[in-house]
Design a protein around this motif. Structure first.
Motif, PDB file in Angstrom:
ATOM      1  N   ALA A 287       0.855  -1.189   0.000  1.00 42.45           N
ATOM      2  CA  ALA A 287       0.000   0.000   0.000  1.00 42.45           C
ATOM      3  C   ALA A 287       0.892   1.240   0.000  1.00 42.45           C
ATOM      4  O   ALA A 287       2.112   1.161   0.152  1.00 42.45           O
ATOM      5  CB  ALA A 287      -0.920  -0.008   1.208  1.00 42.45           C
ATOM      6  N   GLN A 288       0.278   2.382  -0.186  1.00 43.02           N
ATOM      7  CA  GLN A 288       0.983   3.651  -0.062  1.00 43.02           C
ATOM      8  C   GLN A 288       0.239   4.535   0.936  1.00 43.02           C
ATOM      9  O   GLN A 288      -0.972   4.392   1.129  1.00 43.02           O
ATOM     10  CB  GLN A 288       1.079   4.369  -1.411  1.00 43.02           C
ATOM     11  CG  GLN A 288       1.933   3.637  -2.438  1.00 43.02           C
ATOM     12  CD  GLN A 288       2.317   4.536  -3.601  1.00 43.02           C
ATOM     13  OE1 GLN A 288       3.012   5.528  -3.432  1.00 43.02           O
ATOM     14  NE2 GLN A 288       1.879   4.179  -4.793  1.00 43.02           N
ATOM     15  N   VAL A 289       0.981   5.433   1.576  1.00 46.80           N
ATOM     16  CA  VAL A 289       0.384   6.344   2.543  1.00 46.80           C
ATOM     17  C   VAL A 289       0.896   7.747   2.261  1.00 46.80           C
ATOM     18  O   VAL A 289       2.070   7.927   1.903  1.00 46.80           O
ATOM     19  CB  VAL A 289       0.705   5.913   3.994  1.00 46.80           C
ATOM     20  CG1 VAL A 289       2.191   5.907   4.256  1.00 46.80           C
ATOM     21  CG2 VAL A 289      -0.009   6.798   5.000  1.00 46.80           C
ATOM     22  N   VAL A 290       0.006   8.731   2.374  1.00 45.00           N
ATOM     23  CA  VAL A 290       0.379  10.126   2.160  1.00 45.00           C
ATOM     24  C   VAL A 290      -0.049  10.912   3.402  1.00 45.00           C
ATOM     25  O   VAL A 290      -1.223  10.872   3.795  1.00 45.00           O
ATOM     26  CB  VAL A 290      -0.293  10.723   0.912  1.00 45.00           C
ATOM     27  CG1 VAL A 290       0.259  12.131   0.654  1.00 45.00           C
ATOM     28  CG2 VAL A 290      -0.070   9.843  -0.305  1.00 45.00           C
ATOM     29  N   LEU A 291       0.893  11.624   4.009  1.00 46.05           N
ATOM     30  CA  LEU A 291       0.617  12.413   5.201  1.00 46.05           C
ATOM     31  C   LEU A 291       0.720  13.894   4.858  1.00 46.05           C
ATOM     32  O   LEU A 291       1.773  14.360   4.413  1.00 46.05           O
ATOM     33  CB  LEU A 291       1.610  12.071   6.320  1.00 46.05           C
ATOM     34  CG  LEU A 291       1.783  10.578   6.664  1.00 46.05           C
ATOM     35  CD1 LEU A 291       2.740  10.424   7.840  1.00 46.05           C
ATOM     36  CD2 LEU A 291       0.442   9.922   6.968  1.00 46.05           C
ATOM     37  N   PHE A 292      -0.376  14.636   5.074  1.00 46.39           N
ATOM     38  CA  PHE A 292      -0.417  16.079   4.845  1.00 46.39           C
ATOM     39  C   PHE A 292      -0.455  16.775   6.205  1.00 46.39           C
ATOM     40  O   PHE A 292      -1.330  16.482   7.022  1.00 46.39           O
ATOM     41  CB  PHE A 292      -1.674  16.483   4.070  1.00 46.39           C
ATOM     42  CG  PHE A 292      -1.828  15.833   2.721  1.00 46.39           C
ATOM     43  CD1 PHE A 292      -1.422  16.496   1.567  1.00 46.39           C
ATOM     44  CD2 PHE A 292      -2.413  14.577   2.600  1.00 46.39           C
ATOM     45  CE1 PHE A 292      -1.584  15.910   0.323  1.00 46.39           C
ATOM     46  CE2 PHE A 292      -2.586  13.990   1.357  1.00 46.39           C
ATOM     47  CZ  PHE A 292      -2.161  14.651   0.218  1.00 46.39           C
ATOM     48  N   GLY A 293       0.449  17.715   6.438  1.00 45.05           N
ATOM     49  CA  GLY A 293       0.427  18.454   7.694  1.00 45.05           C
ATOM     50  C   GLY A 293       1.581  19.426   7.760  1.00 45.05           C
ATOM     51  O   GLY A 293       2.423  19.468   6.854  1.00 45.05           O
ATOM     52  N   ASP A 294       1.634  20.209   8.832  1.00 47.75           N
ATOM     53  CA  ASP A 294       2.771  21.138   8.924  1.00 47.75           C
ATOM     54  C   ASP A 294       4.039  20.430   9.396  1.00 47.75           C
ATOM     55  O   ASP A 294       5.135  20.977   9.269  1.00 47.75           O
ATOM     56  CB  ASP A 294       2.433  22.347   9.802  1.00 47.75           C
ATOM     57  CG  ASP A 294       1.976  21.984  11.198  1.00 47.75           C
ATOM     58  OD1 ASP A 294       2.279  20.874  11.667  1.00 47.75           O
ATOM     59  OD2 ASP A 294       1.323  22.827  11.845  1.00 47.75           O
ATOM     60  N   LEU A 295       3.899  19.208   9.948  1.00 44.99           N
ATOM     61  CA  LEU A 295       5.056  18.364  10.288  1.00 44.99           C
ATOM     62  C   LEU A 295       6.072  19.124  11.146  1.00 44.99           C
ATOM     63  O   LEU A 295       7.280  19.055  10.924  1.00 44.99           O
ATOM     64  CB  LEU A 295       5.725  17.829   9.021  1.00 44.99           C
ATOM     65  CG  LEU A 295       4.831  16.987   8.096  1.00 44.99           C
ATOM     66  CD1 LEU A 295       5.579  16.568   6.857  1.00 44.99           C
ATOM     67  CD2 LEU A 295       4.282  15.779   8.833  1.00 44.99           C
ATOM     68  N   LEU A 296       5.556  19.830  12.132  1.00 43.85           N
ATOM     69  CA  LEU A 296       6.407  20.583  13.052  1.00 43.85           C
ATOM     70  C   LEU A 296       6.560  19.873  14.392  1.00 43.85           C
ATOM     71  O   LEU A 296       7.137  20.432  15.327  1.00 43.85           O
ATOM     72  CB  LEU A 296       5.841  21.991  13.257  1.00 43.85           C
ATOM     73  CG  LEU A 296       5.819  22.866  11.999  1.00 43.85           C
ATOM     74  CD1 LEU A 296       5.146  24.206  12.280  1.00 43.85           C
ATOM     75  CD2 LEU A 296       7.224  23.090  11.448  1.00 43.85           C
TER      76      LEU A 296
END
Length: 300
Positions: free
Chosen positions: A182-191
């Motif tokens: 599978a693939q995973v995509v994480l969207f965020g400010d990643l701070l």
């Protein structure tokens, strides 16, 4: 005087029904469809490991592989045990997640979207492209299995738009077992601290899982353009911080941000993932095009 003919009743009803259905579409989905339509047209098939009949490759046996996958003839030629993998032209699952923590509500000017609004838009536009390509998508940590079709997009849009549907407000996703390949995509400010992000990526990247990190930032967070005496308010319960001269701390702030981004790039590289940065003052199509290129790479 000639009388004007009226449109057939059935045509009027069909038009009214179409307008009613369109009005019910979440505005986020309408915007995502518009963004996605400018990025990619069509999807080419990709070779993937699976249950097809066409041979693809041999690879070494790994714990967890089914015994029936072992190719005893190939294994007899050498010391290691090999399994046989076949080619599979079928839908793959892609798991999408975006940060709902308080910091994502920031925007430096009223003309800009909040980071959460832009992350939601990019996530749903990514789902539009994936589903058009025959892939199955799901919102990570939602408890909903991956699926495809228009109903999946509507469900995703509703989940993103309804705060009660996803009450967790963590800055990172909860690690859960995902299907192999599978693939995973994480969207965020990643701070979040790099150690916490590393633990999350490590927990998700097992058994051939590929992933992508997209850091969404407001332009002010990349440049700290303020001058003079400024009071910074926290979005997640932090105390306010009064800085007498912002220009005096700008260099140190930018150095910390640079270190954070270099750390994100390094841990993504180590896991075989990708990392990119998107600013909310730039077109969403630019970020979506780059992400789509990373998602469309063949799984090796």
């Amino acid at each position: 005087m000639a009388a004007r003919s009226s449109p057939p009743v059935t045509a009027l009803r069909a038009q009214q029904r179409a307008e009613t259905l369109a009005a019910r579409l979440p505005p986020l989905l309408v915007a995502a469809e518009r963004v996605a339509s400018t990025v990619a047209q069509g999807v080419h098939g990709r070779r993937r490991v699976g249950l097809g009949e066409t041979f693809w490759q041999f690879r070494r046996y790994q714990p967890g592989d089914a015994p029936q996958m072992i190719d005893w003839r190939q294994s007899a030629k050498t010391q290691p045990v090999f399994v046989r993998e076949n080619e599979w032209e079928a839908a793959q699952s892609v798991w999408l997640w975006r940060d709902r923590s308080g910091s994502m509500e920031y925007r430096s000017t009223p003309e800009l979207p909040t980071k959460r609004e832009r992350a939601d838009l990019l996530l749903l536009a990514t789902a539009v492209l994936l589903i058009r390509g025959g892939e199955r998508v799901a919102l990570l940590n939602s408890g909903v299995r991956p699926d495809h079709g228009k109903h999946t997009l509507n469900r995703l849009a509703n989940l993103l738009s309804d705060p009660a549907a996803t009450p967790r407000a963590d800055g990172l996703p909860r690690v859960e077992p995902l299907p192999r390949h599978a693939q995973v995509v994480l969207f965020g400010d990643l701070l979040s601290p790099l150690s916490e992000i590393h633990a999350t990526v490590s927990g998700l990247s097992g058994r051939g899982l590929r992933g992508h990190l997209l850091q969404v930032l407001d332009p002010a967070e990349e440049t700290l353009p303020f001058d003079g005496r400024v009071e910074f308010a926290g979005f997640e319960g932090e105390d306010e911080v009064l800085v007498p001269r912002v220009e005096a701390v700008r260099a140190a702030y930018l150095e910390r941000l640079r270190a954070q981004q270099e750390g994100l790039a390094a841990l993504a590289r180590a896991a075989g993932w990708t990392f990119a940065v998107h600013r909310t003052d730039r077109p969403p199509q630019t970020a979506l095009l780059a992400l789509w290129g990373a998602l469309a790479q063949e799984t090796v």
